[in-house]
Write a protein that holds these residues in place. Structure first.
Motif, mmCIF file in Angstrom:
data_model
loop_
_atom_site.group_PDB
_atom_site.id
_atom_site.type_symbol
_atom_site.label_atom_id
_atom_site.label_comp_id
_atom_site.label_asym_id
_atom_site.label_seq_id
_atom_site.Cartn_x
_atom_site.Cartn_y
_atom_site.Cartn_z
ATOM 1 N N ILE A 239 19.777 -8.558 -8.922
ATOM 2 C CA ILE A 239 19.675 -7.153 -8.604
ATOM 3 C C ILE A 239 20.003 -7.107 -7.206
ATOM 4 N N GLY A 240 20.958 -6.309 -6.826
ATOM 5 C CA GLY A 240 21.499 -6.325 -5.367
ATOM 6 C C GLY A 240 20.516 -5.532 -4.552
ATOM 7 N N LYS A 241 19.836 -4.334 -4.864
ATOM 8 C CA LYS A 241 19.205 -3.566 -4.293
ATOM 9 C C LYS A 241 17.903 -3.680 -4.835
ATOM 10 N N ALA A 242 16.903 -4.136 -4.332
ATOM 11 C CA ALA A 242 15.575 -4.363 -4.996
ATOM 12 C C ALA A 242 14.422 -3.466 -4.291
ATOM 13 N N ASP A 243 13.415 -3.483 -4.581
ATOM 14 C CA ASP A 243 12.206 -2.739 -3.921
ATOM 15 C C ASP A 243 10.948 -3.722 -3.601
ATOM 16 N N PHE A 244 10.164 -3.226 -3.111
ATOM 17 C CA PHE A 244 8.990 -4.175 -2.661
ATOM 18 C C PHE A 244 8.110 -4.280 -3.988
ATOM 19 N N VAL A 245 7.677 -5.351 -4.045
ATOM 20 C CA VAL A 245 6.775 -5.725 -5.181
ATOM 21 C C VAL A 245 5.287 -6.202 -4.660
ATOM 22 N N TYR A 246 4.331 -5.991 -4.841
ATOM 23 C CA TYR A 246 2.909 -6.103 -4.371
ATOM 24 C C TYR A 246 2.199 -6.513 -5.648
ATOM 25 N N PRO A 247 1.405 -7.548 -5.232
ATOM 26 C CA PRO A 247 0.367 -8.393 -6.370
ATOM 27 C C PRO A 247 -0.597 -7.476 -7.079
ATOM 28 N N ILE A 248 -0.978 -6.278 -6.030
ATOM 29 C CA ILE A 248 -1.740 -5.325 -6.673
ATOM 30 C C ILE A 248 -1.266 -4.061 -6.897
ATOM 31 N N GLY A 249 -1.105 -3.286 -7.903
ATOM 32 C CA GLY A 249 -0.601 -2.104 -8.226
ATOM 33 C C GLY A 249 0.446 -2.065 -9.258
ATOM 34 N N ALA A 250 1.170 -1.198 -9.182
ATOM 35 C CA ALA A 250 2.190 -0.983 -10.355
ATOM 36 C C ALA A 250 3.739 -1.105 -10.073
ATOM 37 N N SER A 251 3.854 -1.765 -8.726
ATOM 38 C CA SER A 251 5.189 -1.946 -8.528
ATOM 39 C C SER A 251 5.947 -3.199 -9.116
ATOM 40 N N ALA A 252 4.876 -4.238 -9.380
ATOM 41 C CA ALA A 252 5.449 -5.337 -10.376
ATOM 42 C C ALA A 252 5.849 -4.823 -11.549
ATOM 43 N N LEU A 253 5.005 -3.988 -12.271
ATOM 44 C CA LEU A 253 5.187 -3.459 -13.642
ATOM 45 C C LEU A 253 6.732 -2.759 -13.458
ATOM 46 N N SER A 254 6.867 -1.824 -12.689
ATOM 47 C CA SER A 254 7.942 -1.272 -12.329
ATOM 48 C C SER A 254 9.128 -2.058 -12.234
ATOM 49 N N ALA A 329 9.745 3.120 1.563
ATOM 50 C CA ALA A 329 11.046 2.221 1.563
ATOM 51 C C ALA A 329 10.755 0.968 2.695
ATOM 52 N N GLU A 330 9.587 1.016 3.488
ATOM 53 C CA GLU A 330 9.333 0.263 4.281
ATOM 54 C C GLU A 330 7.844 -0.597 3.862
ATOM 55 N N GLU A 331 7.710 -2.041 4.264
ATOM 56 C CA GLU A 331 6.525 -2.707 3.682
ATOM 57 C C GLU A 331 5.378 -2.216 4.233
ATOM 58 N N ASP A 332 4.304 -2.086 3.397
ATOM 59 C CA ASP A 332 2.872 -1.685 3.813
ATOM 60 C C ASP A 332 1.877 -2.210 3.045
ATOM 61 N N GLU A 333 0.601 -1.758 3.352
ATOM 62 C CA GLU A 333 -0.436 -2.177 2.635
ATOM 63 C C GLU A 333 -0.797 -1.458 1.657
ATOM 64 N N MET A 379 2.055 6.617 -16.333
ATOM 65 C CA MET A 379 1.518 7.444 -15.532
ATOM 66 C C MET A 379 0.152 7.165 -15.056
ATOM 67 N N TYR A 380 -0.501 6.801 -16.169
ATOM 68 C CA TYR A 380 -1.964 6.219 -15.856
ATOM 69 C C TYR A 380 -2.273 5.138 -14.945
ATOM 70 N N LEU A 381 -1.100 3.789 -15.382
ATOM 71 C CA LEU A 381 -1.448 2.748 -14.534
ATOM 72 C C LEU A 381 -0.613 2.729 -13.179
ATOM 73 N N ALA A 382 0.120 3.840 -12.909
ATOM 74 C CA ALA A 382 0.663 3.971 -11.624
ATOM 75 C C ALA A 382 -0.279 3.749 -10.544
ATOM 76 N N ASN A 383 -1.653 4.387 -10.676
ATOM 77 C CA ASN A 383 -2.475 4.068 -9.723
ATOM 78 C C ASN A 383 -3.537 3.028 -10.109
ATOM 79 N N SER A 384 -3.333 2.219 -10.943
ATOM 80 C CA SER A 384 -4.197 1.031 -11.156
ATOM 81 C C SER A 384 -3.912 -0.200 -10.638
ATOM 82 N N PRO A 385 -4.951 -1.001 -10.144
ATOM 83 C CA PRO A 385 -4.833 -2.217 -9.311
ATOM 84 C C PRO A 385 -4.172 -3.451 -10.452
#
Length: 520
Positions: A239-254, A329-333, A379-385
């Protein structure tokens, strides 16, 4: 060194060639001009003959899933047609002839926090048309030397090789008139060895999230494109253009669903989706795994799951979080809300492991299907740890179409401590790994010899070399895969016997059917 040897804090800066243009956002004219050359001007081609352009998204051209042409936005010919300029023979936008300057700390170990020994300054040049070598010329300057001690190095580093030798060409202080050679080894993080799980029949998609530097992303592009085997089979993409992935949250599932959707589009010839992270490592060869799976119904799904929701599980499901990887688009907590929510009653939540072996039919159901459950749950898990370990088990067990295809085992070995957290594995766990009959294991202690032991005793290959299989026709014991045969030919070994025994135990166990998707 924290740059050319794969460290975590690169300071290299490309100054010429196409890669330099990508970093600076300019084409190579004396005056910064942006994307277009001046009126009636002619862009200076790079060494491959390609007209330099850059991707407005900051992704090096020639990387990703469509990396064979430049898609220049506004470069038109006299007929008003957009020009798609072919890349050179390296197939990369990281052009032949690119010069990169380095100014890197040298430390006692790969981590930046360890003792600083000095600095390395110099240049390296993309010196082969296929992007597989870098000519290096640099000076290592050591701190605290009475006479300004330094060593000079010159030679060629081969990308993807376990080790290259370069010449020592003299020095200063105590290293005056020094000669000989130095061994250069890449420090590749554990679990990122594509060759450990490689087979020509499989389809691979590599992902580095945005925490990785552009330099690391470029290096991955060069590595994939420079391995002849990958180029011949054309089954490794990234994947040439990736997003941030966090261990907590739904970004890893995304990221997982994004990767699965790409694989559905890239190839119609795979049966199971296996999501591995950098901490996972194989315990069997791909010939072993493919051989055993070839006897399995193609609709089976292997995932650990339980519907038991106790206090520990509730703490992972009821809090509300905002995952910046989905919005910024920027890294945050990750942000925790003060409120909590009740568990849904329209469907039963199941939790399990984030790793699984999922059928293609089920992946298509999640991404392309018309059923509302996958989208409602997403949609439910979008805000789940803890979304990654809940999404797939919940859909499988709440779907009448798939709940009978679910096997309560993910074929991965892990050892848990008293807090039910996976502890790092070491050499003392080797026998347990072998006896487990699992296909993969995770996580591993850093700098432990267990991965070398697995390579030698279970996979029978050397670091950064493909694991031998029926498709390897070479005569050399250490280089069996230099000549390739029919990828359909499998040569299962002892690992297939361990897998077979494990599956027999699963299917003959009296609780096989009663333990899947049980409502507790």
């Amino acid at each position: 060194m924290h740059d050319i040897l794969g460290g975590s804090n690169p300071t290299a800066r490309p100054i010429t060639g196409l890669l330099g243009n990508i970093y600076s956002g300019q084409i190579p004219f004396a005056t910064p001009l942006g994307f277009q050359p001046p009126k009636d001007g002619v862009a200076i081609p790079n060494a491959n003959g390609a007209m330099p352009t850059f991707n407005i998204n900051g992704v090096p051209l020639g990387t990703g899933l469509a990396g064979t042409t430049f898609a220049g936005g506004n470069n038109n010919n006299n007929n008003g047609q957009t020009l798609n300029t072919q890349l050179g023979p390296d197939g990369l936008g990281l052009g032949f002839g690119t010069i990169t300057v380095i100014d890197d700390y040298m430390t006692l170990s790969p981590e930046l926090g360890t003792q600083i020994l000095g600095k390395a300054q110099g240049v390296y040049v993309a010196s082969s048309a296929d992007g597989s070598t870098q000519m290096m010329a640099f000076t290592a300057m050591f701190e605290g030397g009475e006479y300004g001690d330094s060593l000079n190095f010159f030679g060629v580093f081969r990308i993807g090789s376990t080790m290259s030798r370069i010449s020592v060409t003299g020095g200063t202080g105590k290293f005056k008139n020094a000669c000989g050679f130095a061994e250069i080894r890449s420090l590749i993080p554990a679990g990122q060895h594509v060759t450990d799980v490689y087979h020509p029949r499989n389809q691979y998609l590599l992902h580095l999230d945005r925490k990785a530097s552009q330099y690391e992303r470029d290096n991955l592009a060069i590595y994939v494109q420079s391995v002849p085997l990958f180029k011949a089979a054309q089954n490794v993409d990234f994947i040439g253009k990736a997003d941030f992935v966090y261990p907590i949250g739904a970004s890893a599932l995304s990221a997982t669903l994004h990767g699965a959707s790409i694989l559905l589009k890239v190839s119609a010839h795979w049966d199971w989706f296996i999501n591995l992270n950098a901490a996972d490592y194989p315990l069997v060869t791909q010939d072993d795994l493919l051989h055993i799976l070839s006897y399995m119904p193609k609709d089976l799904n292997f995932v650990n799951h339980t519907s038991y929701i106790g206090r520990r599980e509730s703490r992972k499901l009821k809090p509300i979080v905002v995952d910046p990887g989905l919005y910024l688009a920027e890294e945050d907590e990750v942000f925790y809300a003060t409120q909590k929510r009740e568990l849904p009653d329209a469907y039963k939540l199941f939790s399990g492991s984030s790793s699984a072996i999922l059928s293609r039919k089920f992946i298509e159901f999640c991404i392309l299907g018309t059923d509302n459950l996958p989208r409602t749950l997403l949609m439910y898990l979008a805000n789940s740890p803890s979304s990654t370990s809940v999404y797939f088990p919940t859909i499988l067990c709440n779907s009448r179409k798939f709940n009978r295809t679910t096997i309560n085992h993910n074929m991965q070995y892990a050892s848990f401590n008293s807090r039910q957290e996976a502890r790092p594995l070491n050499s003392d766990d080797f026998n347990d790994l072998v006896m487990s009959g699992a296909a993969f294991a995770s996580p591993f202690e850093a700098n432990d010899l267990i991965l070398d032991q697995i390579d030698h005793e279970l996979l029978h290959h050397k670091h950064n070399k493909p694991v031998p299989g029926g498709w390897c026709l070479g005569d050399n014991e250490t280089e069996k895969c230099t000549h390739w045969g029919d990828a359909e030919v499998l040569r299962p070994g002892p690992g297939s016997k361990r897998l077979e025994k494990s599956f027999v135990q699963i299917f003959t166990n009296g609780t096989f059917r009663s333990s899947r998707c049980v409502y507790e």
